[in-house]
Design a protein around this motif. Sequence first.
Motif, mmCIF file in Angstrom:
data_model
loop_
_atom_site.group_PDB
_atom_site.id
_atom_site.type_symbol
_atom_site.label_atom_id
_atom_site.label_comp_id
_atom_site.label_asym_id
_atom_site.label_seq_id
_atom_site.Cartn_x
_atom_site.Cartn_y
_atom_site.Cartn_z
ATOM 1 N N ARG A 149 -0.701 10.130 3.769
ATOM 2 C CA ARG A 149 -1.554 9.474 2.778
ATOM 3 C C ARG A 149 -2.804 10.334 2.560
ATOM 4 N NH1 ARG A 149 -1.913 4.077 6.259
ATOM 5 N NH2 ARG A 149 -2.242 5.745 7.772
ATOM 6 N N CYS A 179 0.843 6.430 9.073
ATOM 7 C CA CYS A 179 1.598 6.108 7.869
ATOM 8 C C CYS A 179 2.999 5.640 8.259
ATOM 9 C CB CYS A 179 1.687 7.324 6.948
ATOM 10 S SG CYS A 179 2.570 6.991 5.404
ATOM 11 N N GLN A 239 0.831 -1.200 0.000
ATOM 12 C CA GLN A 239 0.000 0.000 0.000
ATOM 13 C C GLN A 239 0.873 1.261 0.000
ATOM 14 O OE1 GLN A 239 -3.165 -1.471 3.180
ATOM 15 N NE2 GLN A 239 -4.119 -0.026 1.759
ATOM 16 N N ASN A 240 2.028 1.211 0.670
ATOM 17 C CA ASN A 240 3.024 2.272 0.515
ATOM 18 C C ASN A 240 3.744 2.072 -0.806
ATOM 19 O OD1 ASN A 240 3.880 2.074 4.027
ATOM 20 N ND2 ASN A 240 2.456 3.468 3.029
ATOM 21 N N ASP A 269 -1.053 12.388 9.535
ATOM 22 C CA ASP A 269 -1.148 10.943 9.358
ATOM 23 C C ASP A 269 -0.117 10.226 10.220
ATOM 24 O OD1 ASP A 269 -1.721 8.432 8.440
ATOM 25 O OD2 ASP A 269 -1.275 8.835 6.335
ATOM 26 N N ARG A 293 1.922 8.594 -2.061
ATOM 27 C CA ARG A 293 0.883 7.787 -2.691
ATOM 28 C C ARG A 293 0.426 6.675 -1.757
ATOM 29 N NH1 ARG A 293 4.553 8.158 -7.978
ATOM 30 N NH2 ARG A 293 6.003 8.509 -6.263
ATOM 31 N N HIS A 294 -0.801 6.233 -1.952
ATOM 32 C CA HIS A 294 -1.319 5.122 -1.167
ATOM 33 C C HIS A 294 -2.191 4.267 -2.079
ATOM 34 C CE1 HIS A 294 -3.804 3.161 2.099
ATOM 35 N NE2 HIS A 294 -2.574 2.950 2.498
ATOM 36 N N ARG A 341 -6.085 8.498 0.840
ATOM 37 C CA ARG A 341 -5.934 7.171 1.419
ATOM 38 C C ARG A 341 -6.946 6.199 0.825
ATOM 39 N NH1 ARG A 341 -5.632 5.872 7.920
ATOM 40 N NH2 ARG A 341 -5.442 3.592 7.732
#
Length: 325
Positions: free
Chosen positions: A133, A167, A109-110, A164, A207-208, A136
């Motif tokens: 994120r 994160c 996801q990262n 966040d 980005r996520h 998200r």
Amino acid sequence: MEHQQNRTGAGDDLELSVVVPVYNEEPNVRELSERILAVGREMAVPFEVILVDDGSTDGTPDLLRSICREQPECRAVLFRRNFGQSAAMTAGFHHTRGRVVVSMDGDLQNDPADIPELVSGLQEGYDIVCGWRKDRQDRLLTRRIPSQWANRLIGRLTGVRLHDYGCSLKAYEGDLVRDLVVYGELHRFIPVLLHLRGANMKEVVVRHHARTRGESKYNLSRMPTVVLDLMLMLFFQRFQTRPLQFFGRGGGLMLGIGVLIELYLTVLKFGFGQDIGDRPLLQLGALLIISGFVVLGIGLVSEIVMRAYYETSGRTIYSIREVVE
């Protein structure tokens, strides 16, 4: 795979260490390692990837062994059982050798493509660069909304305002985290812990991606743990090196109120001849006096423990950024 028990210090001329805790991420870990390796090679700096397996019960450990045999930049730290993300993050930090340390999740996801921007933030003079994120890709009701409220609450109470906290994609100066020990579920509070050492930080949008393989390990059941950890952070911020002030205030207040109650009852007994033996106030005053002494005693013991810790461990209550000669 090399079984390494001791902490590894800097000194191998590595510029970058990427720490990735993983738990039952067999469907994701090979692609993740390939993407991190591609980014590191594109950056053209000496780097390493440290994959910490937190006691996975699927094929993740065997896959990590295979990856480390194939890729010289990769190293794996395999736990005997599941100890939690904070322990995995700590172990990864302790095994780093790079001047810069980047942490990230192992579920894809990262995005590893954000690593260069995080590292460039450190070159601007910051000690920590935290990912945000902003867009998200998680469930709205069970993940995003609770997270937004938690981030606001943590920022307001600790004074360390981040959008966040959850994160994992962050970049640190390596010397800041190499001796960091994170207990319980405190990994999300690493910026607060480092802020106590005087670290400065910035936040960048990263980005996520939505999880497409494997199962998420996060749910609302962790919220009570977050609240308890937040209380611990507030204590650390205000009273880590002076616990007697925390316990002394409460203990002194209880002791003072108890003494006043008993003095009042003493005046009633001997000044006005009133019977006080069956009054609940008598028991309350005695209870407050005893409790006050107990709390003060806890404060004194905490103060002794704190001083012994710093004096015997060689650690200091301060953090020096630079010595100019």
